[in-house]
Design a protein around this motif. Structure first.
Motif, PDB file in Angstrom:
ATOM      1  N   SER A  88      68.787-134.553 -16.426  1.00 11.01           N
ATOM      2  CA  SER A  88      68.564-133.899 -17.711  1.00 11.01           C
ATOM      3  C   SER A  88      67.849-132.564 -17.569  1.00 11.01           C
ATOM      4  N   LEU A 134      69.633-129.786 -19.024  1.00 17.62           N
ATOM      5  CA  LEU A 134      69.670-129.733 -20.486  1.00 17.62           C
ATOM      6  C   LEU A 134      68.658-128.725 -21.014  1.00 17.62           C
ATOM      7  N   LEU A 181      72.950-133.700 -20.486  1.00 15.70           N
ATOM      8  CA  LEU A 181      72.613-134.819 -21.377  1.00 15.70           C
ATOM      9  C   LEU A 181      73.508-136.020 -21.077  1.00 15.70           C
ATOM     10  N   CYS A 182      74.796-135.764 -20.878  1.00 14.98           N
ATOM     11  CA  CYS A 182      75.726-136.841 -20.522  1.00 14.98           C
ATOM     12  C   CYS A 182      75.381-137.420 -19.151  1.00 14.98           C
ATOM     13  N   SER A 227      72.429-137.497 -17.767  1.00 19.98           N
ATOM     14  CA  SER A 227      71.205-138.289 -17.919  1.00 19.98           C
ATOM     15  C   SER A 227      71.476-139.583 -18.664  1.00 19.98           C
TER      16      SER A 227
END
Length: 414
Positions: free
Chosen positions: A143, A146, A266-267, A269
């Motif tokens: 992440s 992100l 994000l995906c 993580s």
């Protein structure tokens, strides 16, 4: 405060540290700006990323062994100092070799050192949640992009690429050093009060502990290593080139692509946490079979058509995250938790090979073919191989468990 409460605080601190060093997964945002600033090729710049991840597995082994004598927090502190100085040093590079040393060598050594100080120690704090905790910690790294991808894209646009590295390097140095001193060492053989293992967890606990020598003589290690290489090459093709892929295939601007890299993180993580949670319930190997099936289909989509390129890119990120999030728990399940600090580093060696091969392979194919289609097709075939290898590894692990249980029963009878 009891250990049951403190271990969650240490997990939060460890996750924040991993988020910071997860800046490496925002690397694709820096590729084009560095290439344009110095008139280098994207393939040459990408070598820095490959060196970073290829080298990072080596200090994991060394730092894992040192933890027999030195507390993990001091291992993390050393890595933190080197990481901050490495990123700061990138801001002063003038040649490719300087970039390779500051980002690739210093960054790789420091990240491996920090990761080794955090992950095995936290997994030993959570024998009841191995998959979830290793997934959360891996999610911290995943992440990182992100936060850092959009931040870096905006900073590069405002200050240019080298000053961005100088600013970020100083920030990382201060934050990492402060957080590292909070971590404490998990007690030997720690078991949470009142914990009753599930059937799946009991299977993992029945495995005999093996040190790195025993692991290297076990055919299961080489099967798992092949699984890791297949997944690492496939996933890092996308992670290392996400921004250029989105710009060339999806016609996104650099800033927009940087934002999608953040969503990819994000995906990535989310996949680490979700698949870690799932693997605690259905087992590591069944989870890997499902992950590689989805990964192969997503890569075939990318190889077949440019339509909806964001969907398969994000899907690959989720699968790659799930695969990475299980490395520590998979190692503990296969070879026991006692020697995890060193064994985890040895298990990272195949990933280092994949890290050097995947990004470079994608860059070379893009340079020669003008697109990434052939790279995606290769990744799809590797995913198919990963499915077969995971099934074979599952059968080998099941046989080891049966032998271990039979041996224990024989000992009791004797």
């Amino acid at each position: 405060m009891q250990i049951e409460s403190k271990r969650w605080m240490y997990l939060v601190v460890g996750t924040v540290i991993n988020i910071i060093i997860g800046q490496t997964y925002a690397w694709s945002v820096f590729v084009n700006p560095l290439a344009q600033h110095f008139s280098w090729s994207g393939a040459d710049v990408s070598i820095a990323f490959a060196i970073f991840h290829s080298i990072s597995c080596i200090p994991i082994i060394i730092a894992g062994k040192i933890q027999d004598f030195v507390q993990p927090r001091y291992i993390i502190l050393f890595g933190s100092i080197m990481y901050g100085l490495g990123m700061l040093g990138v801001g002063y590079v003038q040649t490719l070799n300087q970039l390779y040393f500051a980002y690739g060598v210093m960054g790789g050594i420091s990240m491996g050192t920090i990761y080794s100080g955090i992950v095995p120690n936290m997994v030993r704090f959570f024998p009841d949640r191995r998959g979830l905790v290793s997934g959360i910690l891996a999610a911290g790294v995943g992440s990182g992009a992100l936060i850092w991808a959009p931040v870096a894209a905006i900073m590069i646009e405002k200050y240019q690429v080298l000053p961005t590295f100088k600013i970020l390097g100083l920030l990382y140095l201060v934050l990492l050093c402060g957080l590292s001193l909070i971590i404490r060492t998990a007690p030997a053989g720690y078991v949470p009060a009142g914990w009753t293992p599930t059937a799946v967890q009991q299977k993992a606990l029945s495995i005999q502990d093996k040190d790195w020598r025993g692991m290297l003589t076990d055919p299961l290690f080489y099967c798992l290593a092949a699984v890791i290489v297949a997944g690492g090459i496939s996933g890092l093709m996308i992670v290392a080139h996400a921004s250029p892929i989105l710009q060339s295939v999806g016609s996104y601007t650099a800033v927009a692509a940087g934002s999608w890299v953040g969503v990819l993180a994000l995906c990535n993580s989310g996949g680490r946490v979700c698949w870690g949670f799932i693997s605690d319930r259905i087992g590591r190997m069944p989870s890997l079979v499902i992950i590689y099936t989805i990964l192969g289909l997503a890569m075939f989509w990318l190889a077949s058509t440019p339509v909806g390129v964001v969907v398969p890119v994000l899907t690959v990120g989720m699968c790659f995250g799930g695969f990475m999030g299980m490395l520590a728990s998979l190692t503990a399940d296969a070879f026991g938790p006692k020697f995890l600090a060193v064994n985890f580093g040895v298990m990272f060696l195949p990933f280092g090979l994949a890290a050097f091969t995947g990004p470079r392979l994608a860059a070379v194919i893009k340079a020669s073919e003008g697109n990434y289609s052939k790279a995606f097709l290769i990744a799809s075939m590797l995913s198919l191989a990963g499915i077969v290898l995971a099934i074979v590894a599952s059968m080998m692990l099941q046989r080891r468990r049966q032998n271990s249980v039979a041996s224990m029963a024989h000992t009791v009878v004797s």
